[in-house]
Design an enzyme around this catalytic site. Structure first.
Site: not given
Ligand SMILES: *Cc1c(COP(=O)(O)O)cnc(C)c1O
Length: 411
Positions: A128, A223, A251
């Site tokens: 994701y 990511d 995060k």
């Molecule tokens: C949570 C997450 C996102 C998206 O971040 P948001 O702050 O929810 O938009 C993108 N990449 C990874 C790996 C994530 O865990």
């Protein structure tokens, strides 16, 4: 509100029942509006690595609040957090702050394309990268096939350059590069997957990707929105010793406030406006509240012994769950690195999303419900990682394992 929630992962669709409505959080705990207390393994999906509402973070936020919530102009706090990120994360020489992980991934994608002059990208099934159109490509689509929209409203034209491969399948990536020589801008991945459950990279997967991308002139992007400052202070890239060209963060670096960031090699980042021509902007980007929460969180994390503590407490949990499952006759696979963990109801190892999908989802439903009734709040999906924090104690883990034994005995 659609589904009663502001973000779909909060709903209980896959485990049944209604989402719990919460009132407050503190340390390792979360309280619902009826006053019930839960041990929390969601940690607001990652940011709460020091425990919720840590006194240092809250005190600094109070001070920052008095000075105003947004300047719309440079603040010293951005420099402090930028320096901390640059010092910590091996790939990052220059960084841009944004307001969410989604924004960070959108920015990095544009940058990958701007820098290489190529349009195609490779992502992995079950990974994701936020909810931007280009990343919403059907997990499980055929390896060399072009991606199909995962969601109505995503035009085919925005995903036609998104190629997908199964996670941990280096041969599939090699095949994509062979079929699309010198046209792939880069590869983006979660260096440890958290968004289809917890799935670590096989030995040499990350290194293999580094070699393939370098050879082709494509970029490698980690990511680390979830893994950054969670797997290790320097993220998964520090842990595995593989340095990508670009990295996205979110995060943890926001300490519970809305933040994202992307950064990497200086020659690439210099393309970002106003240093270069690639446009990306944000009214509230780098705002003093978010920067403050991030700085204080990293200050707590950079203390010696932090990650050893996180690893020890998390391992106690996953070892315990494995043991309980054995005693009660359930096949489970667990995994854990530092403050991130997972458990699948399956007797087979999980290397990718297809493997994860083979786990017993009905059993997970029962487990989730039973744990909830016993005051343990787990992510309401088999396809999400779990999170621990510096506030989780041995006693919290023991209470969790006692609950798990009761629940598994009744499944
Ligand atoms: C949570 C997450 C996102 C998206 O971040 P948001 O702050 O929810 O938009 C993108 N990449 C990874 C790996 C994530 O865990």
């Amino acid at each position: 509100m659609p589904g009663g929630v502001s973000s779909p992962v909060r709903a209980f669709k896959s485990v049944g029942g209604q989402p719990i409505v919460f009132d407050k959080v503190k340390g390792a705990y979360i309280w619902d509006v009826d006053g019930n207390q839960y041990i929390d393994y969601v940690g607001t999906w990652g940011p709460a690595i020091c425990g919720h509402a840590h006194p240092d973070v809250i005190a600094a936020l109070h001070d920052a609040l008095e000075k105003g919530t947004s300047f719309g102009a440079p603040s010293e706090l951005e420099n402090v957090l930028a320096q901390k990120v640059i010092d910590a994360v091996p790939s990052i020489e220059m960084v841009r702050f944004v307001n969410s992980g989604t924004e960070a991934c959108m920015g990095v994608l544009r940058l990958m394309r701007a820098f290489t002059g190529r349009d195609k990208i490779i992502k992995f099934e079950g990974c994701y990268h936020g909810h931007a159109d280009m990343f919403l490509v059907k997990a499980g689509s055929g390896v060399a096939t072009l991606g199909l929209p995962d969601s109505p409203g995503v035009p085919k034209s925005t995903t036609q350059d998104t190629l997908t491969a199964p996670y941990n399948d280096i041969e599939a990536v090699k095949a994509l590069f062979k079929d699309n020589p010198k046209t792939i801008a880069g590869v983006i991945l979660e260096p440890v997957v958290g968004n289809s459950g917890f799935i670590p990279p096989d030995a040499n997967f990350l290194k293999g990707l580094r070699d393939i991308t370098k050879e082709d002139g494509a970029l490698l992007v980690f990511d680390e929105v979830m893994t950054g400052f969670r797997i290790a202070y320097g993220g998964a890239q520090e842990k595995f010793g593989v340095t990508p060209d670009l990295t996205t963060l979110g995060k943890v670096i926001g300490g519970g406030l809305p933040v994202g960031a992307y950064g990497g090699r200086q020659d690439i980042m210099s393309m970002v406006a106003p240093a270069g021509p690639m446009y990306q902007a944000g009214t509230l980007s780098g705002n003093p509240l978010a920067m403050t929460a991030g700085i204080e969180t990293l200050k707590l994390l950079e203390k010696p012994g932090t990650y050893e503590q996180l690893n020890k407490i998390t391992q106690k949990l996953t070892d315990g769950l494995l043991e309980v499952a054995k005693e009660t006759g359930h096949a489970v696979t667990t995994g854990q690195i530092s403050a991130m963990f997972g458990m699948f109801f399956t007797d087979k190892p999980v290397h990718n999303y297809e493997d994860a999908k083979k786990s017993d989802l009905t059993k997970f439903q029962g487990f989730h419900r039973g744990m909830l009734e016993r005051g343990v709040y787990l992510a309401p999906s088999q396809f999400e990682a779990g999170f621990t924090s510096l506030a989780h104690t041995d006693e919290d883990i023991e209470r969790t394992l006692t609950a798990a034994k009761e629940v598994m005995s009744s499944l």
